[in-house]
Structures are given as C-alpha cells and as structure tokens.
Design a protein around this motif. Sequence first.
Motif, PDB file in Angstrom:
ATOM      1  N   SER A   3      16.529 -20.699 -24.691  1.00  0.00           N
ATOM      2  CA  SER A   3      18.010 -20.749 -24.228  1.00  0.00           C
ATOM      3  C   SER A   3      18.756 -19.413 -24.327  1.00  0.00           C
ATOM      4  O   SER A   3      18.296 -18.425 -25.025  1.00  0.00           O
ATOM      5  N   ALA A   4      19.839 -19.237 -23.661  1.00  0.00           N
ATOM      6  CA  ALA A   4      20.579 -17.912 -23.534  1.00  0.00           C
ATOM      7  C   ALA A   4      21.321 -17.832 -25.114  1.00  0.00           C
ATOM      8  O   ALA A   4      21.865 -18.852 -25.539  1.00  0.00           O
ATOM      9  N   LEU A   5      21.103 -16.706 -25.509  1.00  0.00           N
ATOM     10  CA  LEU A   5      21.604 -16.518 -27.203  1.00  0.00           C
ATOM     11  C   LEU A   5      22.600 -15.372 -27.087  1.00  0.00           C
ATOM     12  O   LEU A   5      22.221 -14.459 -26.605  1.00  0.00           O
ATOM     13  N   PHE A   6      23.720 -15.528 -27.428  1.00  0.00           N
ATOM     14  CA  PHE A   6      24.699 -14.522 -27.541  1.00  0.00           C
ATOM     15  C   PHE A   6      25.149 -14.560 -29.218  1.00  0.00           C
ATOM     16  O   PHE A   6      25.561 -15.266 -29.470  1.00  0.00           O
ATOM     17  N   LEU A   7      24.893 -13.192 -29.506  1.00  0.00           N
ATOM     18  CA  LEU A   7      25.116 -13.252 -30.987  1.00  0.00           C
ATOM     19  C   LEU A   7      26.013 -11.781 -31.277  1.00  0.00           C
ATOM     20  O   LEU A   7      25.739 -10.834 -30.629  1.00  0.00           O
ATOM     21  N   CYS A   8      26.938 -11.910 -31.930  1.00  0.00           N
ATOM     22  CA  CYS A   8      27.608 -10.887 -32.387  1.00  0.00           C
ATOM     23  C   CYS A   8      28.305 -10.946 -33.856  1.00  0.00           C
ATOM     24  O   CYS A   8      28.490 -11.858 -34.219  1.00  0.00           O
ATOM     25  N   LEU A   9      28.488  -9.486 -34.341  1.00  0.00           N
ATOM     26  CA  LEU A   9      28.947  -9.635 -35.721  1.00  0.00           C
ATOM     27  C   LEU A   9      29.785  -8.218 -35.914  1.00  0.00           C
ATOM     28  O   LEU A   9      29.439  -7.233 -35.356  1.00  0.00           O
ATOM     29  N   LEU A  10      30.815  -8.556 -36.440  1.00  0.00           N
ATOM     30  CA  LEU A  10      31.532  -7.444 -36.826  1.00  0.00           C
ATOM     31  C   LEU A  10      31.750  -7.220 -38.445  1.00  0.00           C
ATOM     32  O   LEU A  10      32.027  -8.340 -39.152  1.00  0.00           O
ATOM     33  N   ASN A  76      23.452   0.561 -21.581  1.00  0.00           N
ATOM     34  CA  ASN A  76      23.650  -0.851 -21.625  1.00  0.00           C
ATOM     35  C   ASN A  76      24.918  -1.019 -22.448  1.00  0.00           C
ATOM     36  O   ASN A  76      25.093  -0.358 -23.642  1.00  0.00           O
ATOM     37  N   ILE A  77      25.944  -1.847 -22.274  1.00  0.00           N
ATOM     38  CA  ILE A  77      27.271  -2.300 -23.147  1.00  0.00           C
ATOM     39  C   ILE A  77      26.996  -3.752 -23.124  1.00  0.00           C
ATOM     40  O   ILE A  77      27.065  -4.306 -22.434  1.00  0.00           O
ATOM     41  N   PHE A  78      27.311  -4.048 -24.434  1.00  0.00           N
ATOM     42  CA  PHE A  78      27.329  -5.564 -24.977  1.00  0.00           C
ATOM     43  C   PHE A  78      28.159  -5.845 -25.995  1.00  0.00           C
ATOM     44  O   PHE A  78      27.820  -5.023 -26.913  1.00  0.00           O
ATOM     45  N   PHE A  79      29.278  -6.477 -26.045  1.00  0.00           N
ATOM     46  CA  PHE A  79      30.122  -6.841 -27.211  1.00  0.00           C
ATOM     47  C   PHE A  79      30.848  -7.895 -27.140  1.00  0.00           C
ATOM     48  O   PHE A  79      30.991  -8.532 -25.889  1.00  0.00           O
ATOM     49  N   SER A  80      31.305  -8.405 -27.990  1.00  0.00           N
ATOM     50  CA  SER A  80      32.372  -9.531 -28.374  1.00  0.00           C
ATOM     51  C   SER A  80      33.865  -9.062 -28.586  1.00  0.00           C
ATOM     52  O   SER A  80      34.163  -8.727 -29.516  1.00  0.00           O
ATOM     53  N   PRO A  81      34.665  -9.004 -27.620  1.00  0.00           N
ATOM     54  CA  PRO A  81      35.937  -8.387 -27.874  1.00  0.00           C
ATOM     55  C   PRO A  81      36.457  -9.462 -28.512  1.00  0.00           C
ATOM     56  O   PRO A  81      37.513  -9.222 -29.740  1.00  0.00           O
ATOM     57  N   LEU A  82      36.314 -10.758 -28.730  1.00  0.00           N
ATOM     58  CA  LEU A  82      37.140 -12.018 -29.567  1.00  0.00           C
ATOM     59  C   LEU A  82      36.724 -11.583 -30.877  1.00  0.00           C
ATOM     60  O   LEU A  82      37.756 -11.854 -32.011  1.00  0.00           O
ATOM     61  N   SER A  83      35.352 -11.312 -31.266  1.00  0.00           N
ATOM     62  CA  SER A  83      34.945 -10.878 -32.733  1.00  0.00           C
ATOM     63  C   SER A  83      35.876  -9.862 -33.224  1.00  0.00           C
ATOM     64  O   SER A  83      36.298  -9.918 -34.472  1.00  0.00           O
ATOM     65  N   ILE A  84      35.904  -8.793 -32.436  1.00  0.00           N
ATOM     66  CA  ILE A  84      36.544  -7.825 -33.042  1.00  0.00           C
ATOM     67  C   ILE A  84      38.131  -7.894 -33.260  1.00  0.00           C
ATOM     68  O   ILE A  84      38.678  -7.467 -34.395  1.00  0.00           O
ATOM     69  N   GLY A 322      24.046  -4.128 -28.348  1.00  0.00           N
ATOM     70  CA  GLY A 322      24.755  -3.053 -28.549  1.00  0.00           C
ATOM     71  C   GLY A 322      25.315  -2.925 -29.951  1.00  0.00           C
ATOM     72  O   GLY A 322      25.544  -3.986 -30.585  1.00  0.00           O
ATOM     73  N   CYS A 323      25.213  -1.692 -30.207  1.00  0.00           N
ATOM     74  CA  CYS A 323      25.989  -1.439 -31.922  1.00  0.00           C
ATOM     75  C   CYS A 323      26.960  -0.104 -31.820  1.00  0.00           C
ATOM     76  O   CYS A 323      26.875   0.526 -31.067  1.00  0.00           O
ATOM     77  N   TYR A 324      28.256  -0.587 -32.319  1.00  0.00           N
ATOM     78  CA  TYR A 324      29.608   0.305 -32.015  1.00  0.00           C
ATOM     79  C   TYR A 324      30.152   0.452 -33.207  1.00  0.00           C
ATOM     80  O   TYR A 324      30.052  -0.054 -34.241  1.00  0.00           O
ATOM     81  N   ASP A 325      30.552   1.881 -33.337  1.00  0.00           N
ATOM     82  CA  ASP A 325      31.367   2.119 -34.620  1.00  0.00           C
ATOM     83  C   ASP A 325      32.860   2.212 -34.185  1.00  0.00           C
ATOM     84  O   ASP A 325      33.343   2.946 -33.284  1.00  0.00           O
ATOM     85  N   VAL A 326      33.114   0.845 -34.613  1.00  0.00           N
ATOM     86  CA  VAL A 326      34.695   0.718 -34.318  1.00  0.00           C
ATOM     87  C   VAL A 326      35.646   1.471 -34.643  1.00  0.00           C
ATOM     88  O   VAL A 326      36.721   1.694 -34.136  1.00  0.00           O
ATOM     89  N   ASN A 421      20.034  -1.017 -17.541  1.00  0.00           N
ATOM     90  CA  ASN A 421      18.600  -1.494 -17.703  1.00  0.00           C
ATOM     91  C   ASN A 421      18.162  -2.235 -18.278  1.00  0.00           C
ATOM     92  O   ASN A 421      18.318  -2.541 -19.696  1.00  0.00           O
ATOM     93  N   PRO A 422      17.811  -3.288 -17.438  1.00  0.00           N
ATOM     94  CA  PRO A 422      17.341  -4.693 -18.091  1.00  0.00           C
ATOM     95  C   PRO A 422      16.079  -4.639 -19.155  1.00  0.00           C
ATOM     96  O   PRO A 422      15.893  -5.480 -20.267  1.00  0.00           O
ATOM     97  N   ALA A 423      15.606  -3.368 -18.907  1.00  0.00           N
ATOM     98  CA  ALA A 423      14.198  -3.273 -19.428  1.00  0.00           C
ATOM     99  C   ALA A 423      14.223  -2.543 -20.557  1.00  0.00           C
ATOM    100  O   ALA A 423      13.305  -2.049 -21.522  1.00  0.00           O
ATOM    101  N   ALA A 424      15.626  -1.885 -21.023  1.00  0.00           N
ATOM    102  CA  ALA A 424      15.634  -1.061 -22.205  1.00  0.00           C
ATOM    103  C   ALA A 424      15.380  -1.806 -23.544  1.00  0.00           C
ATOM    104  O   ALA A 424      15.592  -2.833 -23.560  1.00  0.00           O
ATOM    105  N   LYS A 425      14.943  -0.958 -24.208  1.00  0.00           N
ATOM    106  CA  LYS A 425      14.543  -1.548 -25.855  1.00  0.00           C
ATOM    107  C   LYS A 425      15.666  -1.827 -26.520  1.00  0.00           C
ATOM    108  O   LYS A 425      16.873  -0.982 -26.489  1.00  0.00           O
ATOM    109  N   GLU A 426      15.648  -2.792 -27.151  1.00  0.00           N
ATOM    110  CA  GLU A 426      16.911  -2.953 -28.430  1.00  0.00           C
ATOM    111  C   GLU A 426      17.058  -1.962 -29.068  1.00  0.00           C
ATOM    112  O   GLU A 426      16.200  -1.451 -29.531  1.00  0.00           O
ATOM    113  N   ASP A 427      18.602  -1.871 -29.612  1.00  0.00           N
ATOM    114  CA  ASP A 427      18.810  -0.577 -30.751  1.00  0.00           C
ATOM    115  C   ASP A 427      17.954  -1.025 -31.811  1.00  0.00           C
ATOM    116  O   ASP A 427      17.785  -2.068 -32.017  1.00  0.00           O
TER     117      ASP A 427
END
Length: 427
Positions: A3-10, A76-84, A322-326, A421-427
């Motif tokens: 399944s498509a899985l979207f996970l995010c954490l702040l 690549n960029i990926f984040f959850s604006p709603l979580s933040i 994606g991992c970000y220093d908010v 880059n869909p083939a990029a290794k995860e952080d």
Amino acid sequence: MKSALFLCLLLLGFQVQGQHRSNLNDEQQEQEIPQSPEDHSQPEGENLAHVKIAPSNADFAFRFYKQVREEAGNKNIFFSPLSISTAFAMLSLGARSNTLSQLHKGLAFNLTEMEEKDIHEGFQCVLQLLNNPHREVQLNMGNALFIDDRLKLLQKFLDDVTNFYYSEAISSNFQNSPEAIKQINKYIETKTQGKIVDLLKSLDSNAVMVLVNYILFKGYWEKPFNNLVTRDDDFLLDAKNSVKVKMMHQNKVFNIHRDEKLSCWVVEIPYKGNATSLFVLPDEGTMKQVEDALLKETVSNWMQSLEKRKIYLYLPKFSISGCYDVKSLFKKMGVTEVFSDQADLSGVAEKTLLKVSRAIHKATVDVSENGTEAAAVTMIELVPLTAEFPPPPHIRFNRPFLMMIIDKTTHGILFMGKIVNPAAKED
C-alpha cells in the motif's frame, strides 16, 4: 500486497531558561480522540471550524515548501505541512506577546480575519475528521508531550492541549537521558507502525519537554496499477543524466488539466475514500516557473479545471523520505523569538521560562501499484476498437515532478513534495 504509505513526524524539544522547576504530580492518561462521523448532512460553509483554517494552512504549506526548496538544491523534497502547523499551533497555546504574534504570522494566521479560538477549534475539528475510523483511507494523527518530572505545567495549558489537540501528557525522567530517548523513540516507532525508528539520537542537557506530532496515512488507489505491466524505464534527472526506475502504467480515464500558462500537466489520482493526490509534471525546463507559482489560488484553479480524459499514464514507483531542521527554516521565515532567550512561553509551565531548542520534521512516502494480488485475481478487460480523436495524450512522469496529497474532508494538504530522483536512497 503493498500500500502507499505516507508517514511523518515532527519533534519539538524544549529547554529551560529559568532555574525553578517543580514536579509533574499527576500521571496523565492517553487522550482518546472522539469519533467525528463525516456528517454530510451538515452544509459546507464558513461556520465549519476546519474550513476557516484551511486557507491559512495552504498558504503555510507553499511558503514552507519554497523555503525548503532554497536549501534542498537538487534533492527530493517530502514533508507534511499539516503536521508542522498542528505542532506549532498547539505550542502557541502557551505563547504570549511577540512570540505568539510571530508564530501566528509564520503559520499564516491573520487575527484580523479570525479569532485565536477559531485556530484551535479548527485543528480540533481536523483531528476529529482525520482520525475517523470509518474512513476508507487509513489516517492517524496525534500529539504527545513528554514532560520532565521536575516540570509543572500550567493547568490551563494542559487542559487546552488536551481539549483542542487530544494530546497525551507523558511523564518522563530527562535526568536519565538514555531512558528518556528510548521512551520517546519507542512511542514514535509504535505510532508510525515501525516505519520511523530511532529518530531522536540525543537530548539537550537542559531539555525538560519534548512535543511530538505524528501523522500516518495509508491509501489505496481507486484504480490500482497492474504490477504485471510495470517495466524498467529511464527517469531523466537532467539533460544529460538518467536513472533506471520501475515505471507503472495505466491507460484509463483520469481527471487531468493542461496548464498552458505554466507549461505543465496536472493529473489527479484519487484514493479510495475521501483523499486524492495531484501529480504535477512541468515541461522540460519549467520546474522553477511552476514552483514559483505554487499558491493556494493556483492549486484551486487546477482542481476546478480538471476534466475527465483518457490518458496513457506512466508513473514511477518510489520510496523517499525527507528530514528537516524546522528551527532553521522557521528562522528564515521570520519566526525567531520562540527559539531564543527572548521566548515568551509563559503560558506553558509554572515558574519556568522555556524556549524551543530543536524542531525536527521527518516524512516518508512509498508509492507503488497498491493493493493488487495478481495470483488471486485474473481480470480480462475488453475495450472496443475505436479510432479516438484526439488520441489520448501520453503523460510520462519520467522527469522531476511535484506531488500533493489532499484530504477532501478537511480541504487540507496532508503532504507535498518534489521528486527529482525516485531512485535516490532514503536519508
């Protein structure tokens, strides 16, 4: 079956500025979020709490994206604006004076257009709607405060975070740093179903509280891709370089829009249930032009302009994070005081001056064929041989593109990203 899985954490860390700290007396119990059935009998209108905050949350999403883009370079960029925005709106319950004003401005809330109470009632409503267990899309969103047992929270703050944000208040011994880290990481791992492990590596020696917001999303495409026709294909990173990807394919009717002004294709790929995704494919060389135009008005125009049309759709499988220093990003957006010794978080705890020492955001996404078991079902689809005019366009997501996950119930952007880059290794 995948399944498509979207996970995010702040994760927000707080450290003490003052000297006096006292005990957290009462063990707080886990807060159950009341089930809020999606009441379609209630007319959509400005009186609905979540509708009032949706435009501000959208404005924040695009502002934050543009700030991330400045630092991300060609990644690549990926984040959850709603979580933040949820985490910082919750924190704003304890903020005062200029610290509060900066937070409201940073989160794109204009108090000349809405009252402060509207903001918190809006997030309360969003949490209820997103966590409705009767949805076809699996969505879980929640908050927790890990509180050092020497810190005494103000009852008003505790009541408000519990009432509006259904936050758990969990007593923790920050003097035993390894145990506190283990406790927080275990909570995160459990809430993200094992997808985010060991996020917190260390604690500030002065830390007295950690605020966690998590969001978990599992969606199944309304029209799954057949994994038997997924093929290796080239994804063009730029004019000279490419990588091999697993390219999924469909030849069906989708809602699409061709934005001639911005030179891009917009394809809506809906999930079962009340959530959908927008995939935006800029023409070669026009990514910056499209990104610069990312505003809630642009996306609203795309949504209203969508038309049903048969297309040949090519979309890569990808799994990125994606991992970000908010803290760093917020400072560039003008939210500085809450991280400084001038922070006024006097509405949080008794006799203790606090500031935010760290704010981390991590999100992951996995996009795949979603939920087909080829061995269990054999389907033969026959279509009439007709000469179609005009012929269906071939929309190949074989170069950098944008994506958004939108919850139709709350009108909220749950996630957004850029896949270079869909083939990029995860952080």
